[in-house]
Design a protein around this motif. Structure first.
Motif, mmCIF file in Angstrom:
data_model
loop_
_atom_site.group_PDB
_atom_site.id
_atom_site.type_symbol
_atom_site.label_atom_id
_atom_site.label_comp_id
_atom_site.label_asym_id
_atom_site.label_seq_id
_atom_site.Cartn_x
_atom_site.Cartn_y
_atom_site.Cartn_z
ATOM 1 N N GLU A 4 -44.976 93.247 61.155
ATOM 2 C CA GLU A 4 -44.450 94.491 60.680
ATOM 3 C C GLU A 4 -45.396 94.869 59.314
ATOM 4 O OE1 GLU A 4 -40.496 95.780 59.860
ATOM 5 O OE2 GLU A 4 -39.885 94.896 61.839
ATOM 6 N N GLN A 5 -45.809 95.897 59.128
ATOM 7 C CA GLN A 5 -46.517 96.154 57.797
ATOM 8 C C GLN A 5 -45.658 96.377 56.624
ATOM 9 O OE1 GLN A 5 -49.045 99.795 57.512
ATOM 10 N NE2 GLN A 5 -50.687 98.326 56.765
ATOM 11 N N THR A 6 -45.806 95.481 55.654
ATOM 12 C CA THR A 6 -45.320 95.906 54.344
ATOM 13 C C THR A 6 -45.761 96.656 53.484
ATOM 14 O OG1 THR A 6 -44.835 93.710 54.442
ATOM 15 C CG2 THR A 6 -44.275 94.295 52.485
ATOM 16 N N SER A 7 -45.025 97.556 52.655
ATOM 17 C CA SER A 7 -45.433 98.731 52.036
ATOM 18 C C SER A 7 -45.397 97.937 50.504
ATOM 19 C CB SER A 7 -44.583 99.620 51.864
ATOM 20 O OG SER A 7 -43.225 99.595 51.265
ATOM 21 N N THR A 8 -46.260 98.586 49.566
ATOM 22 C CA THR A 8 -46.288 98.217 48.218
ATOM 23 C C THR A 8 -44.842 98.200 47.548
ATOM 24 O OG1 THR A 8 -48.451 99.404 48.187
ATOM 25 C CG2 THR A 8 -47.458 98.889 45.847
ATOM 26 N N SER A 9 -44.162 99.338 47.976
ATOM 27 C CA SER A 9 -42.557 99.422 47.541
ATOM 28 C C SER A 9 -41.979 98.019 47.796
ATOM 29 C CB SER A 9 -42.050 100.743 47.845
ATOM 30 O OG SER A 9 -42.702 101.635 47.067
#
Length: 121
Positions: A4-9
């Motif tokens: 899963e791609q992690t967001s900056t937030s």
């Protein structure tokens, strides 16, 4: 979950959580834990390079301080650099809050006007 791609937030919230779990941990310790935790995972998208929930904590120039470093880390696929930017933003936000208090607290004082104990009151 590993793909899963992690967001900056997400990264920033994780840094805050680590800080809450270990308030006496150094920024270097938090950085090292984040790099170890996220290494090998997909990098955040450049199209979502923001930490919008930080608007309530500090002025934009403080919480965005690390965004150029995060961007460069994403472009070069370097988790250490991405996390360095997250830590810079965290540090700037925390320093601002320590020096000035949270954004909302100061706004409330301005709206309420002088209080009985205030020299201006």
């Amino acid at each position: 979950m590993a793909n899963e791609q992690t967001s900056t937030s997400d990264l920033f919230r994780r840094a805050q959580a680590l800080r809450s779990e270990s308030p006496s941990a150094s920024y270097k310790d938090i950085r090292d834990r984040l790099v170890k935790e996220f290494s090998g995972k997909p990098f955040p998208s450049l199209s979502t390079l923001t930490i919008p929930e930080q608007d309530a904590r500090a002025p934009e120039e403080d919480w965005t301080a690390g965004l150029p470093i995060i961007r460069r880390g994403i472009q070069f696929q370097d988790w250490k650099e991405v996390v360095d930017g997250i830590i810079l933003s965290l540090e700037q936000t925390e320093n601002y809050e320590q020096q000035r208090g949270p954004e909302g607290d100061r706004d409330q004082c301005r709206r309420d006007g002088p209080h009985l104990g205030d020299p201006a009151g």
